[in-house]
Motif scaffolding. Structure first.
Motif, PDB file in Angstrom:
ATOM      1  N   VAL A  99       3.981  -5.733   4.069  1.00 24.07           N
ATOM      2  CA  VAL A  99       3.031  -5.467   2.985  1.00 24.07           C
ATOM      3  C   VAL A  99       3.771  -4.926   1.771  1.00 24.07           C
ATOM      4  N   GLY A 103       3.404  -7.881  -0.429  1.00 23.44           N
ATOM      5  CA  GLY A 103       1.992  -7.736  -0.739  1.00 23.44           C
ATOM      6  C   GLY A 103       1.698  -7.629  -2.227  1.00 23.44           C
ATOM      7  N   THR A 104       0.456  -7.917  -2.577  1.00 18.40           N
ATOM      8  CA  THR A 104      -0.012  -7.706  -3.949  1.00 18.40           C
ATOM      9  C   THR A 104      -0.215  -6.219  -4.180  1.00 18.40           C
ATOM     10  N   GLN A 107      -3.165  -5.126  -2.161  1.00 16.76           N
ATOM     11  CA  GLN A 107      -2.885  -5.002  -0.725  1.00 16.76           C
ATOM     12  C   GLN A 107      -2.093  -3.737  -0.428  1.00 16.76           C
ATOM     13  N   LYS A 108      -1.119  -3.433  -1.278  1.00 12.48           N
ATOM     14  CA  LYS A 108      -0.334  -2.212  -1.084  1.00 12.48           C
ATOM     15  C   LYS A 108      -1.215  -0.975  -1.199  1.00 12.48           C
ATOM     16  N   LYS A 110      -4.354  -0.745  -0.693  1.00 13.18           N
ATOM     17  CA  LYS A 110      -5.350  -0.690   0.377  1.00 13.18           C
ATOM     18  C   LYS A 110      -4.748  -0.239   1.700  1.00 13.18           C
ATOM     19  N   TRP A 111      -3.558  -0.748   2.035  1.00 17.33           N
ATOM     20  CA  TRP A 111      -3.043  -0.558   3.382  1.00 17.33           C
ATOM     21  C   TRP A 111      -1.912   0.460   3.513  1.00 17.33           C
ATOM     22  N   THR A 170      -0.533  -8.859  10.905  1.00 19.95           N
ATOM     23  CA  THR A 170      -0.165  -9.951  10.017  1.00 19.95           C
ATOM     24  C   THR A 170       0.326 -11.096  10.886  1.00 19.95           C
ATOM     25  N   ILE A 190      -3.082 -11.507   6.660  1.00 18.59           N
ATOM     26  CA  ILE A 190      -3.519 -10.223   7.211  1.00 18.59           C
ATOM     27  C   ILE A 190      -4.873 -10.404   7.892  1.00 18.59           C
ATOM     28  N   GLU A 227      -7.878 -13.879  -0.100  1.00 15.32           N
ATOM     29  CA  GLU A 227      -6.912 -12.937  -0.672  1.00 15.32           C
ATOM     30  C   GLU A 227      -6.117 -12.180   0.388  1.00 15.32           C
ATOM     31  N   ASN A 228      -6.388 -12.416   1.683  1.00 14.32           N
ATOM     32  CA  ASN A 228      -5.594 -11.790   2.744  1.00 14.32           C
ATOM     33  C   ASN A 228      -4.271 -12.508   2.985  1.00 14.32           C
ATOM     34  N   LEU A 230      -0.628 -13.033   2.672  1.00 16.68           N
ATOM     35  CA  LEU A 230       0.418 -12.064   2.355  1.00 16.68           C
ATOM     36  C   LEU A 230       1.648 -12.804   1.850  1.00 16.68           C
TER      37      LEU A 230
END
Length: 384
Positions: A99, A103-104, A107-108, A110-111, A170, A190, A227-228, A230
């Motif tokens: 991530v 990751g975007t 994503q960063k 969020k996770w 993932t 993801i 958008e999931n 990765l």
């Protein structure tokens, strides 16, 4: 100038984790191993110490350190409990690092904070029933249906994939073809825990690493948002290979710890155990066996230090990481075998830590790239 001496910051970290391993992890390791129970309380404490956030920036809740700091922590944990060490290694290297690397921003955000704090874990689903070392043989598929990925397939041997705090895995999946029908386009997606159609199956009954969480996974029409995805579509396999290169340094550090743990236990036992009127450590046969064990641990440490130094300097390190992983994995297995011999009959009794190392260490020659794969990578670099 080559300098493998630890500076004050690295040394303090190593000593802190060593103290934690000896006084907090070791006393409960036997129980968790016998019960095959996941050490949630240890994971929580490692999270509070910041170990899961060592290589991540502070903006995502990390400690602002680097990958070598993580490796040092893994070495100290690996001395006393490989299950705990692999939980940290996989949580960072295979769970959070993809991530962070690919990751975007969304994503960063969020996770990563929960992963870096140890409040959550994640797994990476690469291996399949017919695709292990040959990861290009991936059969799991993901197709776009409107704005959703629909995933079907199965994964094997996925660490941290079924705990109560696992937030996602993932997965690598075939999302199309690249150029020709025979060439697969592999992407990474993801899949949050609780997604309908996604299931962590019954955990494995393993030979070792009994306190780590490992499951087969199944996907049956599992749907996640588009958008999931990765990283870039079609770059999933290549991106994961780069993650494996880094991860081999971490596994080498863990294996070095296991090798050193066997040395430490053997030295202590040889000074205490008597036979024929004297401590067995006075006999040259035992001295030479333990001396060779120490040489293996020392060589393994130098190997992963070198690979980590190259990585942090931005230099090519793929071959050095393969060497470190192979050398350290073999050192751990060889030292576990020799430590069991030093302990004699007691080495075959599970209440002794060397017996657990004997069971645990074999996977270090298999997981995250077998010894044969490392040899293949080294030979390829030599032009063979």
């Amino acid at each position: 100038m080559v300098d493998f001496y630890l500076d004050d910051e690295y040394r303090e970290l190593s000593e802190t984790v060593r103290d934690f391993a000896d006084n907090v992890v070791a006393p409960v390791s036997r129980r968790h191993d016998e019960e095959h129970s996941f050490p949630y309380e240890i994971v929580a404490q490692m999270g509070e110490m910041g170990l899961f956030g060592l290589p991540f920036p502070e903006e995502y809740g990390g400690m602002g350190g680097d990958y070598f700091a993580l490796a040092l922590a893994l070495e100290q944990l690996g001395r006393v409990d490989q299950s705990v060490a692999i939980t940290l290694e996989a949580g960072v290297s295979l769970g959070a690092m993809p991530v962070f690397r690919f990751g975007t921003d969304a994503q960063k955000e969020k996770w990563l904070p929960d992963l870096a704090a140890g409040r959550a874990l994640a797994g990476f689903g690469l291996t399949e029933p017919e695709a292990g070392s040959d990861a290009g043989g991936t059969k799991t598929t993901a197709r776009l249906d409107g704005r959703e990925w629909v995933i079907n397939g199965a994964k094997e041997f996925i660490t941290n994939s079924g705990t109560d705090i696992t937030k996602f895995v993932t997965v690598t999946a075939v999302t199309g073809t690249s150029g020709t029908p025979e060439r697969k386009e592999i992407s990474t997606i993801i899949v949050p825990s609780g997604t309908p159609g996604f299931r962590a199956e019954k955990p494995y009954n393993k030979v070792g690493w009994n306190a780590s969480d490992t499951h087969p996974l199944s996907f049956r029409e599992a749907r996640v948002p588009e958008e999931n995805l990765l990283g870039e579509r079609g770059r999933g396999y290549a991106n994961f290979l780069s993650i494996l290169d880094e991860g081999r340094i971490a596994i080498a550090a863990l294996a070095t710890g296991a090798a050193q743990g066997c040395v430490d236990l053997s030295v202590k036992y040889a000074k205490e155990r008597s036979a024929f009127g004297t401590n067995i450590g006075k006999y040259q046969a035992i001295q030479f066996k333990i001396a060779r064990m120490q040489a293996r641990a020392h060589t393994a440490r130098l190997s992963y230090y070198d690979a980590a130094a190259r990585m942090l300097a931005g230099k090519p390190f793929k071959t050095e990481a393969a060497i470190a992983k192979m050398v350290a994995g073999e050192a751990a297995m060889d030292n576990a075998r020799d430590a069991t011999q030093v302990f004699g009959g007691y080495g075959f009794i599970n209440e002794f830590t060397v017996a657990r190392h004997y069971r645990d260490s074999k996977i270090l020659e298999v997981g995250e790239g077998t010894t044969e794969v490392q040899l293949m990578l080294i030979a390829r670099q030599l032009g063979l």
